[in-house]
Design a protein around this motif. Structure first.
Motif, PDB file in Angstrom:
ATOM      1  N   LEU A   1     -50.432  18.729 -31.764  1.00 14.60           N
ATOM      2  CA  LEU A   1     -48.740  20.218 -31.395  1.00 14.60           C
ATOM      3  C   LEU A   1     -48.815  20.042 -32.852  1.00 14.60           C
ATOM      4  O   LEU A   1     -48.149  19.420 -33.851  1.00 14.60           O
ATOM      5  N   TYR A   2     -48.523  21.436 -33.006  1.00 11.78           N
ATOM      6  CA  TYR A   2     -47.722  22.114 -34.749  1.00 11.78           C
ATOM      7  C   TYR A   2     -47.069  22.686 -34.457  1.00 11.78           C
ATOM      8  O   TYR A   2     -47.202  23.188 -33.796  1.00 11.78           O
ATOM      9  N   GLU A   3     -45.768  22.561 -35.415  1.00 12.35           N
ATOM     10  CA  GLU A   3     -44.800  23.541 -35.933  1.00 12.35           C
ATOM     11  C   GLU A   3     -44.627  23.982 -37.131  1.00 12.35           C
ATOM     12  O   GLU A   3     -44.992  22.997 -37.568  1.00 12.35           O
ATOM     13  N   MET A   4     -44.661  25.073 -37.070  1.00 11.51           N
ATOM     14  CA  MET A   4     -45.026  25.794 -37.906  1.00 11.51           C
ATOM     15  C   MET A   4     -43.684  27.026 -38.338  1.00 11.51           C
ATOM     16  O   MET A   4     -43.360  27.549 -37.383  1.00 11.51           O
ATOM     17  N   ASP A   5     -43.836  27.963 -39.333  1.00 10.27           N
ATOM     18  CA  ASP A   5     -42.743  28.733 -39.680  1.00 10.27           C
ATOM     19  C   ASP A   5     -43.528  29.572 -40.347  1.00 10.27           C
ATOM     20  O   ASP A   5     -45.138  29.279 -41.158  1.00 10.27           O
ATOM     21  N   PHE A   6     -44.105  30.897 -39.601  1.00 11.19           N
ATOM     22  CA  PHE A   6     -45.182  32.062 -40.001  1.00 11.19           C
ATOM     23  C   PHE A   6     -44.076  33.286 -40.089  1.00 11.19           C
ATOM     24  O   PHE A   6     -43.746  33.768 -39.516  1.00 11.19           O
TER      25      PHE A   6
ATOM     26  N   GLU B   1     -53.461  27.043 -27.989  1.00 16.66           N
ATOM     27  CA  GLU B   1     -52.037  27.821 -27.431  1.00 16.66           C
ATOM     28  C   GLU B   1     -51.035  27.750 -28.583  1.00 16.66           C
ATOM     29  O   GLU B   1     -51.309  26.972 -29.583  1.00 16.66           O
ATOM     30  N   ILE B   2     -50.179  29.991 -28.192  1.00 22.07           N
ATOM     31  CA  ILE B   2     -49.731  29.477 -29.253  1.00 22.07           C
ATOM     32  C   ILE B   2     -48.200  29.605 -28.271  1.00 22.07           C
ATOM     33  O   ILE B   2     -48.108  31.062 -27.091  1.00 22.07           O
ATOM     34  N   GLU B   3     -47.397  29.642 -28.806  1.00 19.20           N
ATOM     35  CA  GLU B   3     -45.444  29.424 -28.360  1.00 19.20           C
ATOM     36  C   GLU B   3     -44.434  29.758 -29.346  1.00 19.20           C
ATOM     37  O   GLU B   3     -44.836  28.916 -30.708  1.00 19.20           O
ATOM     38  N   PHE B   4     -43.914  29.953 -28.998  1.00 20.75           N
ATOM     39  CA  PHE B   4     -42.629  30.492 -29.860  1.00 20.75           C
ATOM     40  C   PHE B   4     -41.210  29.557 -29.063  1.00 20.75           C
ATOM     41  O   PHE B   4     -41.143  29.258 -28.001  1.00 20.75           O
ATOM     42  N   ASP B   5     -40.463  29.237 -29.831  1.00 20.34           N
ATOM     43  CA  ASP B   5     -38.899  28.621 -29.265  1.00 20.34           C
ATOM     44  C   ASP B   5     -38.470  29.720 -29.438  1.00 20.34           C
ATOM     45  O   ASP B   5     -38.397  30.733 -30.018  1.00 20.34           O
ATOM     46  N   GLY B   6     -36.607  28.906 -28.625  1.00 24.98           N
ATOM     47  CA  GLY B   6     -35.996  30.398 -28.414  1.00 24.98           C
ATOM     48  C   GLY B   6     -35.347  30.486 -30.382  1.00 24.98           C
ATOM     49  O   GLY B   6     -34.372  31.724 -30.334  1.00 24.98           O
ATOM     50  N   ASN B   7     -35.613  29.848 -31.057  1.00 21.35           N
ATOM     51  CA  ASN B   7     -35.447  29.777 -32.643  1.00 21.35           C
ATOM     52  C   ASN B   7     -36.267  31.209 -33.381  1.00 21.35           C
ATOM     53  O   ASN B   7     -36.376  31.735 -33.756  1.00 21.35           O
ATOM     54  N   GLY B   8     -37.606  31.614 -32.531  1.00 19.86           N
ATOM     55  CA  GLY B   8     -38.457  31.970 -32.954  1.00 19.86           C
ATOM     56  C   GLY B   8     -39.274  31.458 -33.666  1.00 19.86           C
ATOM     57  O   GLY B   8     -39.935  31.615 -34.186  1.00 19.86           O
ATOM     58  N   LYS B   9     -39.277  29.548 -33.955  1.00 20.02           N
ATOM     59  CA  LYS B   9     -40.052  28.718 -34.613  1.00 20.02           C
ATOM     60  C   LYS B   9     -41.836  28.823 -33.866  1.00 20.02           C
ATOM     61  O   LYS B   9     -41.591  28.727 -32.107  1.00 20.02           O
ATOM     62  N   LEU B  10     -42.599  28.423 -34.366  1.00 18.82           N
ATOM     63  CA  LEU B  10     -44.150  29.027 -33.987  1.00 18.82           C
ATOM     64  C   LEU B  10     -44.639  27.701 -33.647  1.00 18.82           C
ATOM     65  O   LEU B  10     -44.521  26.831 -34.586  1.00 18.82           O
ATOM     66  N   PHE B  11     -45.324  27.329 -32.462  1.00 12.95           N
ATOM     67  CA  PHE B  11     -45.705  26.492 -32.344  1.00 12.95           C
ATOM     68  C   PHE B  11     -47.274  26.459 -32.103  1.00 12.95           C
ATOM     69  O   PHE B  11     -47.561  27.394 -31.201  1.00 12.95           O
TER      70      PHE B  11
END
Length: 341
Positions: free
Chosen positions: A238-243, A220-230
């Motif tokens: 679960l991984y959080e990252m900037d892309f 699964e690939i999701e974005f939060d309201g600030n554009g952060k990628l999960f």
């Protein structure tokens, strides 16, 4: 269902079991589709839950304005009064055929048996589009954004179907994606081997392999309201990252100060683009350091004033985090690069 507090770095269980899909709204409402318990709603961040649909097997849920759409094992149903009354739609969801997505223009797309369906009135009515002969589209394998509609059926031999004109003409590529998402800058998808992405609506596709010590795959690939990628993975959490995939050269060209722009793509698996703006033509030094502070490469070049970019390859080096620096007579900047083989 669990919530994460970024200030305390803590996860908290907020109730419910066997949750298959979660939908949140800007007003703080949470809708949770469960396997065997129906559809639940919370208006207090999960402190309390109300069952608003007692159909046991709810596979997916989406809220569009005042309409709630629930993909159940017997079909897609809708309500406009918070579950007091439910009505059927012509969309035959069921099993793993449960994808629902909202487009930026307000259209709703949903997967039915061997057909995609589209609604132009917030899910009140659906009309079928082209027949593709697919069996089902899972929750994370349908992506819509503006003119781009993309999906892959779950059969092993199914290609990736995509349209760049709102579903008028369909094309396909032989890419067995496992999940897909995107934003205004790029479309990103996962496969069993790694991550792929495109910045030009599939004219070209770049890829990043999973790290050598990573096992499983991104499901699964999701974005939060600030554009952060999960990235939600099959076996490693679960991984959080900037892309970062690009910088806007038109903005860079009018900048009169020295600026080193974000490296892209980052992470990368072959070469990375280093973009920067020089206030005047000058000699510069580009260095690469490992995380021990050891300089592993140095390049001295002369570049003209304005926007410049360099393609830097780390082939021959091991996977890891590196520091790329740009140094001139009156300036210095550094960026972190994540190299994945």
């Amino acid at each position: 269902v669990q919530s994460y507090n970024r200030l305390t770095n803590e996860w908290k269980n907020i109730g419910l079991q066997a949750v298959l899909a979660v939908e949140t709204t800007a007003e703080g409402e949470i809708l949770a589709a469960t396997n065997g318990g129906g559809l639940f709603q919370s208006t207090d961040m999960g402190a309390t839950w109300t069952n608003i649909c007692q159909t046991p097997f709810v596979l997916n849920v989406k809220k569009i304005n005042n309409t709630i759409l629930a993909a159940t094992d017997t079909g897609l149903i809708r309500t406009t009064n918070n579950g007091l009354n439910w009505f059927s739609t012509p969309v035959k969801s069921g099993g793993e055929n449960c994808a629902i997505e909202l487009n930026t223009n307000g259209d709703v797309w949903a997967a039915g048996m061997k057909r995609l369906y589209k609604s132009i009135d917030s899910g009140l009515n659906f009309d079928s589009t082209n027949s593709f002969g697919f069996i089902y589209i899972e929750i994370n394998k349908l992506y819509v954004h503006d003119s781009v509609i993309t999906f892959r059926s779950n059969e092993n031999v199914s290609p990736l179907f995509y349209s760049i004109d709102y579903g008028g003409i369909w094309q396909n590529k032989d890419i067995p994606i496992l999940s897909i998402n995107g934003n205004n800058e790029y479309i990103i998808a996962s496969t069993f081997k790694g991550i792929i992405y495109t910045t030009n609506k599939f004219l070209s596709i770049d890829s990043i392999s999973y790290p050598r010590d990573f096992y499983g795959y991104v499901k699964e690939i999701e974005f939060d309201g600030n554009g952060k990628l999960f990235f939600g993975t099959s076996s490693q959490g679960l991984y959080e990252m900037d892309f970062i995939v690009n910088v806007k050269e038109d903005i860079a060209k009018i900048t009169k100060n020295f600026i080193m722009y974000p490296l892209y793509p980052n992470p990368f698996n072959s070469s990375v683009i280093c973009s920067y703006n020089l206030p005047q033509s000058s000699n510069i030094k580009i260095n690469i350091f490992n995380m021990l502070g050891e300089k592993i490469e140095e390049t001295n070049v002369y570049r003209s004033a304005g926007f410049n970019k360099e393609q830097i390859s780390l082939n021959g080096f091991v996977s890891g985090i590196y520091l790329i620096t740009i140094e001139g007579k009156d300036f210095f900047a550094v960026q972190k690069a994540v190299f994945l083989k």
